[in-house]
Write an enzyme that holds these catalytic residues in place. Structure first.
Site, short mmCIF file in Angstrom:
data_model
loop_
_atom_site.label_atom_id
_atom_site.label_comp_id
_atom_site.label_asym_id
_atom_site.label_seq_id
_atom_site.Cartn_x
_atom_site.Cartn_y
_atom_site.Cartn_z
N LYS A 159 47.51 45.73 45.45
CA LYS A 159 46.50 46.26 44.64
C LYS A 159 45.98 47.34 45.23
O LYS A 159 45.03 47.33 46.14
CB LYS A 159 45.83 45.26 44.23
CG LYS A 159 44.82 45.72 42.91
CD LYS A 159 44.04 44.24 42.86
CE LYS A 159 43.00 44.48 41.45
NZ LYS A 159 42.29 43.32 41.44
N ASP A 289 37.21 36.43 33.75
CA ASP A 289 37.82 37.44 32.80
C ASP A 289 39.01 36.70 32.28
O ASP A 289 40.24 36.35 33.00
CB ASP A 289 38.33 38.68 33.75
CG ASP A 289 39.12 39.60 33.11
OD1 ASP A 289 39.18 39.55 31.79
OD2 ASP A 289 39.36 40.57 33.61
N ASN A 294 46.05 38.09 33.41
CA ASN A 294 45.58 37.26 34.61
C ASN A 294 46.26 36.02 34.90
O ASN A 294 45.82 35.41 35.59
CB ASN A 294 44.09 37.27 34.51
CG ASN A 294 43.51 38.53 34.64
OD1 ASN A 294 43.62 39.67 35.07
ND2 ASN A 294 42.14 38.65 34.37
N ASP A 308 44.03 38.06 39.87
CA ASP A 308 42.61 38.85 39.71
C ASP A 308 41.62 37.84 39.42
O ASP A 308 41.08 37.35 38.68
CB ASP A 308 42.94 39.60 38.17
CG ASP A 308 42.02 40.88 38.10
OD1 ASP A 308 40.99 40.73 39.09
OD2 ASP A 308 42.16 41.90 37.46
#
Length: 449
Positions: A159, A289, A294, A308
């Site tokens: 990432k 989130d 995710n 994530d």
């Protein structure tokens, strides 16, 4: 991160503060100019221009969404947060503009990516890899993910944070806030400032890859003995302030599980809801989130892959106790208890008119009535969602402006809503009331600090 097909052409991320400020300032001025020109044209035709009509031209909507998507970082994330977290408060016109940003992501061109990786890993970094895919497998507002394989055989997801996004958060949030205020579409009395401040703080957290790495490892430890979930392993030797490297887990988008049989879909949704309740009532730590990207699914094992952890938030025992008591009151049909807990959490305040407080309490009772009506709640049935939308519209038309929610409640409501939407996408049937009874039992109470 999005599973939407990525653009073939990379688009350089503006990294300097002055450059980003100039672009957002130019965007605001451009939209204002378009609105002024449209207003003059309407007057020339003998028509009275409206603010909504002037703003919501295809040209303006495209300009706002496209420019924020090109900026990535805070500019794009602000649009995502506002469309997800305040979509039930903001007018549909403004939500329409912001919602366009959820999946619009560009990628860094290879030259810019190379500079970022050289800054992190030094010259000759490529020699450490057997393969490094320059084209990302996912891209979002803060970074993009590349698949790679090291010479020692590790299959990795790397990432990479977009350059400049962390340093530009404060100015980006201020400029996007100015753009929103320019529209004139905010309900009278709506306080945007708390949402802007929370977005600013949240963005600083999400750009801290060292903190995300710690959350990734913490969840890995918490779920180590739970075969329902897979948490990628962190690789510190290839990570840094702008790089977060972990195992690549071969999996499919969670939405693909809609093709599975009913029992499998029910199990996946129940597992995710159970995890959410464990985060609140047991872990004291929640990944807040609920973006579908995710969560991924391994059809061969039936496991759910968790990704994530940038939006991970610690939750106190006091918050858990508040939600335990409001759930207890709702399941017991205790209206007075619901009202008391709603005031304590912040859903209601002394400033809320009595008629509005009654309507909000009616909405909470309707939710618990639906959850307890049958042994399994059918998320595919749109009846509850339609009732909530109708009641919410009636509140808005009657002039209700919700009080600013405490930060913990804001993120919890976001997570609850996301799990509801995901279970609905899977058309799942889940014994939600039974699960709540399990998690709010006194034997599971955590001490209040």
């Amino acid at each position: 991160m999005s599973d939407k097909p990525l653009s073939d052409k990379g688009l350089r991320v503006p990294s300097g503060r002055l450059t980003r400020m100039a672009r957002l300032g130019g965007l605001t001025a451009g939209v204002a100019g378009n609105m002024a020109a449209g207003g003059l044209a309407s007057l020339g035709r003998g028509e009275r221009p409206s603010m909504r009509g002037l703003l919501l031209t295809p040209r303006n909507i495209t300009r706002v969404a496209d420019e924020l998507a090109k900026m990535r970082g805070a500019a794009m994330k602000m649009g995502q947060l506002l469309s997800m977290d305040t979509g039930d408060v903001l007018p549909p016109e403004l939500a329409q503009i912001m919602a366009r940003l959820r999946d619009d992501g560009h990628i860094m061109p290879p030259k810019q990516l190379k500079l970022v990786l050289e800054a992190a890993w030094g010259d000759g970094w490529l020699r450490r890899f057997k393969r490094f895919d320059v084209r990302p497998i996912a891209a979002a507002s803060i970074g993009q993910v590349h698949r790679a394989q090291t010479r020692d055989g590790r299959d990795l997801a790397v990432k990479v944070q977009y350059p400049g996004v962390a340093d530009s958060i404060d100015s980006d949030v201020a400029n996007v806030g100015a753009l929103i205020k320019l529209t004139g579409l905010l309900p009278k009395g709506f306080e945007l400032a708390p949402y802007l401040e929370e977005a600013r703080q949240q963005l600083h957290i999400e750009t801290d890859y060292a903190a995300e790495a710690r959350s990734l490892q913490r969840f890995g430890d918490l779920l180590a003995g739970d075969g329902r979930f897979v948490v990628p392993e962190f690789h510190g030797d290839l990570s840094g302030p702008d790089i977060l490297t972990m195992d690549f887990i071969d999996s499919r988008p969670i939405e693909d599980a809609v093709a599975e049989d009913q029992s499998t879909r029910d199990r996946i949704a129940a597992d995710l809801i159970d995890l959410m309740l464990a985060e609140l009532f047991d872990f004291g730590l929640m990944q807040t989130d609920p973006n579908f990207a995710n969560y991924r699914y391994k059809p061969d094992t039936g496991q759910i892959v968790l990704l994530d952890f940038g939006a991970t938030r610690a939750l106190s025992g006091r918050v858990a106790d508040q939600y335990r008591r409001i759930m207890r009151a709702g399941l017991d049909g205790d209206r007075a208890g619901l009202v008391a807990c709603a005031h304590e959490i912040g859903f209601l305040s002394p400033d809320v008119a009595a008629r509005h407080a009654d309507q909000i309490t009616d909405m909470m009772e309707a939710v618990f009535d639906a959850l307890t009506a049958q042994p399994r709640f059918d998320f595919a049935d749109p009846a509850l969602n339609r009732r909530m939308q109708a009641k919410g519209m009636a509140l808005a038309e009657d002039g209700f402006v919700p009080p600013p929610l405490p930060v913990d409640a804001l993120f919890l409501q976001r997570k609850f809503a996301g799990m509801f939407l995901l279970a609905a996408r899977l058309q799942a049937r889940v014994p939600v009331a039974k699960m709540l009874e399990h998690w709010i039992s006194p034997s599971r109470s955590r001490p209040t600090p």
